[in-house]
Design a protein around this motif. Structure first.
Motif, PDB file in Angstrom:
ATOM      1  N   LEU A 233       0.827  -1.206   0.000  1.00 11.87           N
ATOM      2  CA  LEU A 233       0.000   0.000   0.000  1.00 11.87           C
ATOM      3  C   LEU A 233       0.861   1.254   0.000  1.00 11.87           C
ATOM      4  CD1 LEU A 233      -2.891   1.048   0.069  1.00 11.87           C
ATOM      5  CD2 LEU A 233      -2.832   0.883   2.565  1.00 11.87           C
ATOM      6  N   GLN A 234       1.972   1.195   0.698  1.00 10.14           N
ATOM      7  CA  GLN A 234       2.889   2.346   0.720  1.00 10.14           C
ATOM      8  C   GLN A 234       3.431   2.634  -0.679  1.00 10.14           C
ATOM      9  OE1 GLN A 234       6.107   1.872   3.469  1.00 10.14           O
ATOM     10  NE2 GLN A 234       7.059   3.807   2.946  1.00 10.14           N
ATOM     11  N   ASN A 235       3.797   1.573  -1.379  1.00 10.92           N
ATOM     12  CA  ASN A 235       4.288   1.761  -2.759  1.00 10.92           C
ATOM     13  C   ASN A 235       3.209   2.358  -3.650  1.00 10.92           C
ATOM     14  OD1 ASN A 235       6.788   0.678  -2.109  1.00 10.92           O
ATOM     15  ND2 ASN A 235       6.176  -1.418  -2.648  1.00 10.92           N
ATOM     16  N   GLN A 236       1.965   1.911  -3.442  1.00  7.93           N
ATOM     17  CA  GLN A 236       0.849   2.434  -4.237  1.00  7.93           C
ATOM     18  C   GLN A 236       0.634   3.925  -3.961  1.00  7.93           C
ATOM     19  OE1 GLN A 236      -2.843   0.375  -3.616  1.00  7.93           O
ATOM     20  NE2 GLN A 236      -3.940   1.523  -5.200  1.00  7.93           N
ATOM     21  N   ILE A 237       0.731   4.287  -2.678  1.00  8.83           N
ATOM     22  CA  ILE A 237       0.555   5.691  -2.299  1.00  8.83           C
ATOM     23  C   ILE A 237       1.644   6.558  -2.909  1.00  8.83           C
ATOM     24  CG2 ILE A 237       0.644   7.298  -0.335  1.00  8.83           C
ATOM     25  CD1 ILE A 237      -0.734   5.105   1.335  1.00  8.83           C
ATOM     26  N   GLU A 238       2.884   6.058  -2.895  1.00 11.61           N
ATOM     27  CA  GLU A 238       3.998   6.837  -3.435  1.00 11.61           C
ATOM     28  C   GLU A 238       3.855   7.083  -4.933  1.00 11.61           C
ATOM     29  OE1 GLU A 238       7.338   4.543  -2.262  1.00 11.61           O
ATOM     30  OE2 GLU A 238       7.476   5.425  -0.245  1.00 11.61           O
ATOM     31  N   LYS A 239       3.221   6.118  -5.621  1.00  8.38           N
ATOM     32  CA  LYS A 239       3.073   6.243  -7.073  1.00  8.38           C
ATOM     33  C   LYS A 239       1.812   7.006  -7.480  1.00  8.38           C
ATOM     34  CE  LYS A 239       5.546   1.909  -7.945  1.00  8.38           C
ATOM     35  NZ  LYS A 239       5.421   0.520  -8.434  1.00  8.38           N
ATOM     36  N   THR A 240       0.926   7.231  -6.522  1.00  8.74           N
ATOM     37  CA  THR A 240      -0.345   7.881  -6.850  1.00  8.74           C
ATOM     38  C   THR A 240      -0.139   9.365  -7.174  1.00  8.74           C
ATOM     39  OG1 THR A 240      -1.593   6.348  -5.461  1.00  8.74           O
ATOM     40  CG2 THR A 240      -2.654   8.453  -5.996  1.00  8.74           C
ATOM     41  N   ARG A 241      -0.713   9.797  -8.247  1.00  9.82           N
ATOM     42  CA  ARG A 241      -0.709  11.224  -8.669  1.00  9.82           C
ATOM     43  C   ARG A 241      -2.112  11.587  -9.130  1.00  9.82           C
ATOM     44  NH1 ARG A 241       3.465  10.471  -6.698  1.00  9.82           N
ATOM     45  NH2 ARG A 241       5.574  11.128  -7.301  1.00  9.82           N
ATOM     46  N   PRO A 242      -2.592  12.769  -8.755  1.00 14.09           N
ATOM     47  CA  PRO A 242      -1.984  13.722  -7.820  1.00 14.09           C
ATOM     48  C   PRO A 242      -2.191  13.261  -6.372  1.00 14.09           C
ATOM     49  CG  PRO A 242      -4.108  14.528  -8.513  1.00 14.09           C
ATOM     50  CD  PRO A 242      -3.884  13.257  -9.272  1.00 14.09           C
ATOM     51  N   LYS A 243      -1.406  13.809  -5.467  1.00 13.17           N
ATOM     52  CA  LYS A 243      -1.494  13.428  -4.061  1.00 13.17           C
ATOM     53  C   LYS A 243      -2.553  14.261  -3.346  1.00 13.17           C
ATOM     54  CE  LYS A 243       3.175  11.578  -3.664  1.00 13.17           C
ATOM     55  NZ  LYS A 243       2.661  10.205  -3.701  1.00 13.17           N
ATOM     56  N   ARG A 244      -3.736  14.111  -3.838  1.00  9.84           N
ATOM     57  CA  ARG A 244      -4.881  14.778  -3.230  1.00  9.84           C
ATOM     58  C   ARG A 244      -6.140  14.126  -3.791  1.00  9.84           C
ATOM     59  NH1 ARG A 244      -2.723  18.371  -6.925  1.00  9.84           N
ATOM     60  NH2 ARG A 244      -4.070  18.888  -8.696  1.00  9.84           N
ATOM     61  N   GLY A 245      -7.277  14.533  -3.270  1.00 10.33           N
ATOM     62  CA  GLY A 245      -8.532  13.986  -3.747  1.00 10.33           C
ATOM     63  C   GLY A 245      -8.987  12.794  -2.921  1.00 10.33           C
ATOM     64  N   ASP A 246     -10.207  12.361  -3.208  1.00  9.41           N
ATOM     65  CA  ASP A 246     -10.834  11.299  -2.417  1.00  9.41           C
ATOM     66  C   ASP A 246     -10.061   9.984  -2.474  1.00  9.41           C
ATOM     67  OD1 ASP A 246     -12.772  13.064  -1.680  1.00  9.41           O
ATOM     68  OD2 ASP A 246     -14.257  12.366  -3.157  1.00  9.41           O
ATOM     69  N   PHE A 247      -9.603   9.594  -3.660  1.00  5.56           N
ATOM     70  CA  PHE A 247      -8.907   8.306  -3.797  1.00  5.56           C
ATOM     71  C   PHE A 247      -7.611   8.296  -2.990  1.00  5.56           C
ATOM     72  CE2 PHE A 247      -5.815   5.573  -6.071  1.00  5.56           C
ATOM     73  CZ  PHE A 247      -6.440   4.366  -5.864  1.00  5.56           C
ATOM     74  N   TYR A 248      -6.866   9.388  -3.090  1.00  2.37           N
ATOM     75  CA  TYR A 248      -5.595   9.493  -2.361  1.00  2.37           C
ATOM     76  C   TYR A 248      -5.842   9.443  -0.851  1.00  2.37           C
ATOM     77  CZ  TYR A 248      -1.230  11.395  -0.589  1.00  2.37           C
ATOM     78  OH  TYR A 248      -0.062  11.593   0.113  1.00  2.37           O
ATOM     79  N   LEU A 249      -6.837  10.211  -0.402  1.00  2.00           N
ATOM     80  CA  LEU A 249      -7.158  10.232   1.029  1.00  2.00           C
ATOM     81  C   LEU A 249      -7.652   8.868   1.518  1.00  2.00           C
ATOM     82  CD1 LEU A 249      -8.889  13.716   1.344  1.00  2.00           C
ATOM     83  CD2 LEU A 249      -6.575  13.086   2.046  1.00  2.00           C
ATOM     84  N   LEU A 251      -6.633   5.987   0.320  1.00  2.00           N
ATOM     85  CA  LEU A 251      -5.436   5.159   0.473  1.00  2.00           C
ATOM     86  C   LEU A 251      -4.714   5.470   1.790  1.00  2.00           C
ATOM     87  CD1 LEU A 251      -3.872   5.197  -3.126  1.00  2.00           C
ATOM     88  CD2 LEU A 251      -5.135   3.346  -2.014  1.00  2.00           C
ATOM     89  N   ILE A 252      -4.614   6.785   2.097  1.00  2.00           N
ATOM     90  CA  ILE A 252      -3.959   7.202   3.341  1.00  2.00           C
ATOM     91  C   ILE A 252      -4.712   6.646   4.550  1.00  2.00           C
ATOM     92  CG2 ILE A 252      -3.460   9.189   4.826  1.00  2.00           C
ATOM     93  CD1 ILE A 252      -1.502   8.961   2.595  1.00  2.00           C
ATOM     94  N   GLU A 253      -6.052   6.715   4.486  1.00  2.00           N
ATOM     95  CA  GLU A 253      -6.865   6.225   5.595  1.00  2.00           C
ATOM     96  C   GLU A 253      -6.689   4.711   5.764  1.00  2.00           C
ATOM     97  OE1 GLU A 253     -11.575   6.119   7.006  1.00  2.00           O
ATOM     98  OE2 GLU A 253     -10.966   7.298   5.265  1.00  2.00           O
ATOM     99  N   GLN A 254      -6.672   3.995   4.658  1.00  2.00           N
ATOM    100  CA  GLN A 254      -6.481   2.548   4.703  1.00  2.00           C
ATOM    101  C   GLN A 254      -5.098   2.197   5.263  1.00  2.00           C
ATOM    102  OE1 GLN A 254      -6.983   0.671   0.883  1.00  2.00           O
ATOM    103  NE2 GLN A 254      -6.592  -1.384   1.691  1.00  2.00           N
ATOM    104  N   TYR A 255      -4.099   2.958   4.815  1.00  2.00           N
ATOM    105  CA  TYR A 255      -2.731   2.752   5.287  1.00  2.00           C
ATOM    106  C   TYR A 255      -2.643   2.939   6.799  1.00  2.00           C
ATOM    107  CZ  TYR A 255       2.269   3.737   5.872  1.00  2.00           C
ATOM    108  OH  TYR A 255       3.576   3.747   6.296  1.00  2.00           O
ATOM    109  N   ASN A 256      -3.198   4.043   7.284  1.00  2.00           N
ATOM    110  CA  ASN A 256      -3.131   4.343   8.716  1.00  2.00           C
ATOM    111  C   ASN A 256      -3.891   3.305   9.547  1.00  2.00           C
ATOM    112  OD1 ASN A 256      -1.505   6.617   8.553  1.00  2.00           O
ATOM    113  ND2 ASN A 256      -3.242   7.965   8.164  1.00  2.00           N
ATOM    114  N   SER A 257      -4.997   2.794   9.008  1.00  2.00           N
ATOM    115  CA  SER A 257      -5.764   1.770   9.711  1.00  2.00           C
ATOM    116  C   SER A 257      -4.947   0.484   9.860  1.00  2.00           C
ATOM    117  CB  SER A 257      -7.060   1.479   8.953  1.00  2.00           C
ATOM    118  OG  SER A 257      -7.760   0.416   9.562  1.00  2.00           O
ATOM    119  N   LEU A 258      -4.253   0.112   8.786  1.00  2.00           N
ATOM    120  CA  LEU A 258      -3.425  -1.084   8.830  1.00  2.00           C
ATOM    121  C   LEU A 258      -2.248  -0.916   9.789  1.00  2.00           C
ATOM    122  CD1 LEU A 258      -3.358  -2.115   5.061  1.00  2.00           C
ATOM    123  CD2 LEU A 258      -4.413  -3.377   6.942  1.00  2.00           C
ATOM    124  N   VAL A 259      -1.646   0.277   9.767  1.00  2.00           N
ATOM    125  CA  VAL A 259      -0.525   0.558  10.661  1.00  2.00           C
ATOM    126  C   VAL A 259      -0.983   0.464  12.121  1.00  2.00           C
ATOM    127  CG1 VAL A 259       1.046   2.358  11.482  1.00  2.00           C
ATOM    128  CG2 VAL A 259       0.774   1.947   9.033  1.00  2.00           C
TER     129      VAL A 259
END
Length: 291
Positions: A233-249, A251-259
């Motif tokens: 998921l971290q790799n996916q987040i790093e490759k995501t462009r642009p780093k904003r918007g609902d999809f990006y957020l 991913l961040i929410e999913q990442y933080n939940s897993l962490v």
């Protein structure tokens, strides 16, 4: 002046962007670097490889005088053995049926194969007999006697007058005893054999819990799965462009939940490991005290 204004505006835009995404940046790198202590050896490996079991077998005793009316009893030998321990300030030994069985195996084998030694012609000793009757021990001992002793008191007295046998009877490490006596043909004569088996069972030392060890191992498998998912998921987040918007957020929410789940489980597993290792240390201390 224009150039200065442009620089200021540019800096303000960069600063604004940084502030705008600051929460995301903090969230993205919120994974904790939690190192887990190494699990100590498993209980089964530890028992097999680390415990130096004690086996105490003084030279067998033959009667110095043969009595025509010789007669021995199991109950009498146990009672008199414990009387000697009490007389010397030691607790009495508890009779153990498994040790009774191992002693009986020894007596039967000596009559059958006509030998009077701690080791049989096939090389079987008291520790092998204990395993045969499923008696788990830390310390085990064997006293043997052959001859027509007048009675139980004479037999126990002769053992007490023999330094090695006396030491076995008065060994403070022992907790349990098994006895057998029997009459049969040995070297062409009718005679008595007596066998004492002494034991310190493995149960006297608190064993680390296999259930805790299993939970630790299951948790470690789950933690490794979390790590792989988080890394992906971290790799996916790093490759995501642009780093904003609902999809990006999202991913961040999913990442933080897993962490969060990873760190919660890792913290729980650390407590289990600490508890398990404490039990291992207690077990080691108990075993060391018996040496």
């Amino acid at each position: 002046m224009k150039k200065t204004s442009i620089i200021i505006v540019g800096f303000a835009l960069i600063l604004g962007a940084a502030l705008f995404f600051w929460d995301d940046i903090l969230n993205f790198y919120s994974i904790l670097s939690l190192r887990l202590p190494k699990i100590e050896k498993g209980v089964s490996d530890f028992l097999i490889n680390e415990i130096e079991k004690q086996i105490i077998t003084p030279p067998p005793l033959r009667a110095q005088k043969e009595e025509q009316d010789a007669f021995l009893t199991k109950a009498g030998v146990i009672q008199l053995t414990n009387a000697e321990r009490i007389k010397n300030g030691l607790p009495p030994l508890q009779e153990n049926s498994k040790l009774d069985s191992s002693a009986q195996l020894k007596l039967d084998d000596m009559f059958k194969n006509q030998y009077f030694e701690h080791s049989s012609p096939s090389g079987q000793g008291v520790s092998d007999l204990a395993r045969e009757v499923d008696y788990e021990f830390l310390v085990i001992g064997e006293n043997l006697a052959l001859g027509n002793f007048k009675n139980d008191a004479t037999l126990v007295q002769d053992w007490m007058e023999s330094p090695g046998h006396r030491a076995n009877i008065l060994n403070p490490q022992y907790k349990e005893i098994g006895i057998t006596v029997g009459k049969g043909i040995f070297e062409g004569h009718t005679t008595w054999l007596a066998v004492q088996h002494f034991g310190t069972p493995l149960s006297v030392c608190p064993r680390p819990s296999d259930a805790i060890k299993t939970r630790i191992e299951v948790n470690e498998v789950q933690l490794e799965k979390f790590k792989q998912t988080i890394t992906s998921l971290q790799n996916q987040i790093e490759k995501t462009r642009p780093k904003r918007g609902d999809f990006y957020l999202q991913l961040i929410e999913q990442y933080n939940s897993l962490v969060y789940q990873y760190n919660t489980l890792a913290s729980e597993n650390k407590k289990l490991i600490d508890s398990y290792n404490t039990k291992v240390q207690q077990f080691n201390s108990c075993v060391s005290a018996l040496k």
